[in-house]
Scaffold this motif. Structure first.
Motif, short mmCIF file in Angstrom:
data_model
loop_
_atom_site.label_atom_id
_atom_site.label_comp_id
_atom_site.label_asym_id
_atom_site.label_seq_id
_atom_site.Cartn_x
_atom_site.Cartn_y
_atom_site.Cartn_z
N ARG A 59 -50.77 129.15 22.74
CA ARG A 59 -50.06 129.97 21.76
C ARG A 59 -49.56 129.15 20.58
NH1 ARG A 59 -50.70 133.25 18.89
NH2 ARG A 59 -48.92 134.17 17.87
N ASN A 63 -50.71 129.79 16.82
CA ASN A 63 -49.71 130.06 15.79
C ASN A 63 -49.90 129.13 14.60
OD1 ASN A 63 -46.60 129.58 14.77
ND2 ASN A 63 -47.14 131.71 15.22
N CYS A 64 -50.24 127.88 14.86
CA CYS A 64 -50.51 126.95 13.75
C CYS A 64 -51.67 127.46 12.90
CB CYS A 64 -50.87 125.56 14.29
SG CYS A 64 -49.49 124.63 14.93
N GLU A 66 -52.77 130.54 12.68
CA GLU A 66 -52.42 131.82 12.04
C GLU A 66 -51.68 131.60 10.72
OE1 GLU A 66 -50.05 133.55 15.10
OE2 GLU A 66 -51.77 134.10 16.33
N ASN A 67 -50.88 130.55 10.68
CA ASN A 67 -50.06 130.29 9.50
C ASN A 67 -50.69 129.32 8.51
OD1 ASN A 67 -47.34 131.73 9.91
ND2 ASN A 67 -47.85 130.89 11.90
N ARG A 98 -42.85 123.14 10.68
CA ARG A 98 -44.03 123.52 11.46
C ARG A 98 -44.10 122.73 12.76
NH1 ARG A 98 -46.74 127.47 12.48
NH2 ARG A 98 -46.08 126.78 14.50
N GLN A 101 -41.33 123.88 15.14
CA GLN A 101 -41.65 125.17 15.75
C GLN A 101 -42.61 124.99 16.92
OE1 GLN A 101 -43.39 128.13 13.15
NE2 GLN A 101 -43.63 129.59 14.80
N SER A 102 -43.64 124.20 16.73
CA SER A 102 -44.62 123.99 17.80
C SER A 102 -44.01 123.23 18.97
CB SER A 102 -45.82 123.19 17.27
OG SER A 102 -46.52 123.91 16.30
N HIS A 105 -41.82 125.37 20.97
CA HIS A 105 -42.66 126.32 21.72
C HIS A 105 -43.23 125.64 22.97
CE1 HIS A 105 -45.46 130.02 21.22
NE2 HIS A 105 -45.17 129.81 22.47
N ARG A 117 -37.14 128.29 17.57
CA ARG A 117 -38.50 128.46 17.04
C ARG A 117 -38.50 129.43 15.87
NH1 ARG A 117 -41.50 130.38 21.70
NH2 ARG A 117 -41.84 132.37 20.72
N PHE A 121 -39.56 128.78 11.98
CA PHE A 121 -40.52 129.66 11.32
C PHE A 121 -39.93 130.25 10.04
CE2 PHE A 121 -42.46 134.01 11.04
CZ PHE A 121 -43.71 133.60 10.61
#
Length: 140
Positions: A59, A63-64, A66-67, A98, A101-102, A105, A117, A121
């Motif tokens: 995930r 997510n990386c 996706e952004n 970034r 956030q990862s 996560h 997180r 973001f």
């Protein structure tokens, strides 16, 4: 040639998901080689990976990706139009948010970590919105 903070951030935003996918391949390879999972048994979302880390890793990587288009588009625009003076001051903050956030996560999905997180973001979104408004000439 000296790299600007904008270029460093762009490279970091590409390198980070690359590192995450290497970790994912390594984890899955060990599971396959250890006889714990068949090579064709992995679900795309990582939900059937033993332990919750595998699912969080999948995930975080997704997510990386996706952004990345939003982030890369604005950083590349700044580079292409020689406007890195607008992005350099916050480029490394974007990359740091970034990464944070990862990492959060990957550590946990407990409520406090989900809030952290989200905060990371939100920082990224705020930076991107700020840059977009500046590029559009809506801010001085």
């Amino acid at each position: 040639m000296t790299l600007t903070a904008t270029a460093i951030a762009l490279l970091g935003l590409v390198a980070w998901p690359l590192l995450l996918v290497v970790l994912m391949v390594n984890q899955r390879g060990l599971l396959v080689l250890g006889g714990k999972m068949a090579v064709n048994a992995f679900k795309p979302d990582g939900s059937n990976t033993p332990g919750s880390f595998g699912q969080r890793l999948v995930r975080a990587h997704a997510n990386c990706l996706e952004n990345l288009p939003l982030q890369a588009a604005l950083l590349l625009y700044a580079i292409a139009t020689a406007q890195t003076a607008l992005t350099d001051s916050l480029a490394l903050a974007l990359l740091g948010a970034r990464l944070l956030q990862s990492l959060v996560h990957l550590i946990s999905t407990a409520p406090v970590f989900v809030w952290l997180r989200f905060a990371a973001f939100f920082v990224q979104l705020a930076i991107l919105a700020w840059w977009l408004l500046q590029f559009a000439g809506l801010l001085g």
